[in-house]
Design a protein around this motif. Sequence first.
Motif, mmCIF file in Angstrom:
data_model
loop_
_atom_site.group_PDB
_atom_site.id
_atom_site.type_symbol
_atom_site.label_atom_id
_atom_site.label_comp_id
_atom_site.label_asym_id
_atom_site.label_seq_id
_atom_site.Cartn_x
_atom_site.Cartn_y
_atom_site.Cartn_z
ATOM 1 N N SER A 7 0.813 -1.225 0.000
ATOM 2 C CA SER A 7 0.000 0.000 0.000
ATOM 3 C C SER A 7 0.845 1.274 0.000
ATOM 4 O O SER A 7 0.374 2.317 -0.414
ATOM 5 C CB SER A 7 -0.933 0.011 1.220
ATOM 6 N N SER A 8 2.079 1.177 0.473
ATOM 7 C CA SER A 8 2.916 2.379 0.572
ATOM 8 C C SER A 8 4.358 2.000 0.200
ATOM 9 O O SER A 8 5.223 1.888 1.079
ATOM 10 C CB SER A 8 2.814 2.911 2.007
ATOM 11 N N PRO A 9 4.606 1.789 -1.107
ATOM 12 C CA PRO A 9 5.880 1.203 -1.529
ATOM 13 C C PRO A 9 7.119 2.018 -1.165
ATOM 14 O O PRO A 9 8.212 1.458 -1.098
ATOM 15 C CB PRO A 9 5.737 1.085 -3.058
ATOM 16 N N ASN A 10 6.978 3.288 -0.880
ATOM 17 C CA ASN A 10 8.160 4.083 -0.533
ATOM 18 C C ASN A 10 8.520 4.057 0.953
ATOM 19 O O ASN A 10 9.511 4.643 1.369
ATOM 20 C CB ASN A 10 7.982 5.539 -0.973
ATOM 21 N N THR A 11 7.688 3.388 1.725
ATOM 22 C CA THR A 11 8.003 3.292 3.154
ATOM 23 C C THR A 11 9.102 2.254 3.351
ATOM 24 O O THR A 11 9.018 1.158 2.799
ATOM 25 C CB THR A 11 6.739 2.885 3.948
ATOM 26 N N LYS A 12 10.092 2.606 4.146
ATOM 27 C CA LYS A 12 11.224 1.690 4.315
ATOM 28 C C LYS A 12 11.074 0.866 5.595
ATOM 29 O O LYS A 12 11.063 1.413 6.692
ATOM 30 C CB LYS A 12 12.534 2.485 4.360
ATOM 31 N N ILE A 13 10.919 -0.440 5.420
ATOM 32 C CA ILE A 13 10.899 -1.345 6.574
ATOM 33 C C ILE A 13 12.272 -2.002 6.617
ATOM 34 O O ILE A 13 12.643 -2.754 5.709
ATOM 35 C CB ILE A 13 9.804 -2.432 6.446
ATOM 36 N N SER A 14 13.015 -1.724 7.657
ATOM 37 C CA SER A 14 14.399 -2.219 7.648
ATOM 38 C C SER A 14 14.569 -3.571 8.310
ATOM 39 O O SER A 14 15.644 -4.164 8.231
ATOM 40 C CB SER A 14 15.330 -1.190 8.268
ATOM 41 N N GLY A 15 13.530 -4.098 8.944
ATOM 42 C CA GLY A 15 13.662 -5.433 9.516
ATOM 43 C C GLY A 15 12.422 -5.845 10.282
ATOM 44 O O GLY A 15 11.577 -5.013 10.621
ATOM 45 N N CYS A 16 12.320 -7.159 10.526
ATOM 46 C CA CYS A 16 11.166 -7.713 11.242
ATOM 47 C C CYS A 16 11.656 -8.804 12.183
ATOM 48 O O CYS A 16 12.633 -9.494 11.884
ATOM 49 C CB CYS A 16 10.195 -8.389 10.269
ATOM 50 N N ARG A 17 10.909 -9.000 13.256
ATOM 51 C CA ARG A 17 11.277 -10.072 14.177
ATOM 52 C C ARG A 17 10.054 -10.354 15.051
ATOM 53 O O ARG A 17 9.370 -9.429 15.492
ATOM 54 C CB ARG A 17 12.467 -9.592 15.017
ATOM 55 N N ASP A 18 9.753 -11.628 15.281
ATOM 56 C CA ASP A 18 8.561 -11.919 16.086
ATOM 57 C C ASP A 18 8.833 -11.605 17.564
ATOM 58 O O ASP A 18 9.974 -11.366 17.962
ATOM 59 C CB ASP A 18 8.125 -13.368 15.893
ATOM 60 N N GLY A 19 7.762 -11.597 18.336
ATOM 61 C CA GLY A 19 7.885 -11.164 19.730
ATOM 62 C C GLY A 19 7.953 -12.296 20.722
ATOM 63 O O GLY A 19 7.742 -12.073 21.916
ATOM 64 N N TYR A 20 8.208 -13.501 20.250
ATOM 65 C CA TYR A 20 8.252 -14.633 21.173
ATOM 66 C C TYR A 20 9.700 -15.092 21.323
ATOM 67 O O TYR A 20 10.200 -15.898 20.538
ATOM 68 C CB TYR A 20 7.307 -15.746 20.700
ATOM 69 N N PHE A 21 10.365 -14.514 22.293
ATOM 70 C CA PHE A 21 11.781 -14.805 22.494
ATOM 71 C C PHE A 21 12.092 -14.830 23.987
ATOM 72 O O PHE A 21 11.342 -14.282 24.802
ATOM 73 C CB PHE A 21 12.655 -13.761 21.783
ATOM 74 N N SER A 22 13.210 -15.491 24.304
ATOM 75 C CA SER A 22 13.616 -15.551 25.709
ATOM 76 C C SER A 22 14.589 -14.409 25.990
ATOM 77 O O SER A 22 15.099 -13.773 25.064
ATOM 78 C CB SER A 22 14.303 -16.885 25.989
ATOM 79 N N GLU A 23 14.857 -14.209 27.258
ATOM 80 C CA GLU A 23 15.785 -13.148 27.641
ATOM 81 C C GLU A 23 17.169 -13.398 27.037
ATOM 82 O O GLU A 23 17.881 -12.473 26.680
ATOM 83 C CB GLU A 23 15.873 -13.080 29.163
ATOM 84 N N LEU A 24 17.502 -14.700 26.906
ATOM 85 C CA LEU A 24 18.819 -15.047 26.346
ATOM 86 C C LEU A 24 18.969 -14.583 24.901
ATOM 87 O O LEU A 24 20.074 -14.364 24.427
ATOM 88 C CB LEU A 24 19.023 -16.568 26.386
ATOM 89 N N GLN A 25 17.838 -14.463 24.216
ATOM 90 C CA GLN A 25 17.891 -14.066 22.794
ATOM 91 C C GLN A 25 17.896 -12.546 22.591
ATOM 92 O O GLN A 25 18.042 -12.075 21.472
ATOM 93 C CB GLN A 25 16.693 -14.672 22.045
ATOM 94 N N GLU A 26 17.745 -11.827 23.694
ATOM 95 C CA GLU A 26 17.588 -10.370 23.561
ATOM 96 C C GLU A 26 18.772 -9.686 22.891
ATOM 97 O O GLU A 26 18.604 -8.791 22.069
ATOM 98 C CB GLU A 26 17.336 -9.739 24.938
#
Length: 343
Positions: A220-239
């Motif tokens: 919908s907005s091809p000029n918007t820059k998304i520089s990365g993605c990551r899900d929210g299910y992680f442990s403290e060790l992965q922070e």
Amino acid sequence: MNDSKTIIEADSSDNTDTGVDSGVNADTGVGNSSNTDAGADYRANVDTRTNDKINITGIYVNRTDIKGAAYAVSSYVARKCSSGSGGSSGSRSGGSGCSSGSRSGNGSIHACGGAYASVSSSSSARFPAMVCTPNAEIMMEAQNDKLLHDILNAADLVIADGAGVVLASKILGHKNLERVPGFDLVKELLTNPARYPFSFFFLGGKPGVAESAAAKIAESSPNTKISGCRDGYFSELQESDIIEQVNKSGTDILLVALGAPRQEKWIFKNRSRLNVTVCIGVGGSLDVLAGSASLAPAFFRNNGLEWLYRLYKEPRRLRRMLRLPKYILFAFYWRLFRQGKQE
Ligand code: UDP
């Protein structure tokens, strides 16, 4: 309370568990000079409003609107770009809105060794600005959770996400507090790349949700820059890995969708390690962008009944939602017994 540099003295008692010291600086920083054209067309109108924080049951909320809030976010990015005083370590690799330097604002929380530490003024320049979007549930929770309370009051920008917060403000005699849903702020920023030429990182949601949200935005907005993605299910060790991924992406704005109050605490705890300019806690916004959750129909949204629709969709939230009427009663209590005594 119209002072743009209001220092809120948080209660310094009972801090040992959180490690948050008193002296929370509630300056939004919006009035500081900024060198961006983004939002210039309405800058004159929004500066005063966005700088105006009002005390709603002990939590200072910005009186602003969607565009004012988006402009405030722009100004944080611009401020970091223009300061260039090298507060952040970590390398940035091409965020579109800003490429290096440190924030020169005032909201300030120092973290030491990953733990919560002291809150003070100007030396926080190197940390990202923090935007919180509390609804009535969270405002109520903050009454019993001192860390959350202090985090909200240390945030650079606090917008009234729900009708319950607006109602509480009316009970307390404040006029014209506008509801500013976090989702609307996110949408405003993501869908106007010419006005907000920043890069965004999506952190949160179930696996695949952030990517779907990014794909929908790209469509919908091809000029918007998304520089990365990551899900929210992680442990403290992965922070540490996650923070490295965010920092390497060179993103300007980190959208954290871990649900409240986890996202606020996560941002707060990690903000000294995050080499971004702004962190925004966005709740379920990525789910809505991805299409895996829907916004309440207009009737519910326009009449402050979003909570009712959400309850219908997610009855398991009933217990949590009981905080809403409790919060309204609490606002009456505040008006009768606390207002004026602590402000
Ligand atoms: N979420 C997450 N990690 C968790 C718990 C929740 O990423 O450990 C995500 C969840 O998938 C959802 C978002 O947090 O996308 C917001 O959840 P919720 O709607 O409960 O939060 P609220 O909008 O009430 O803050």
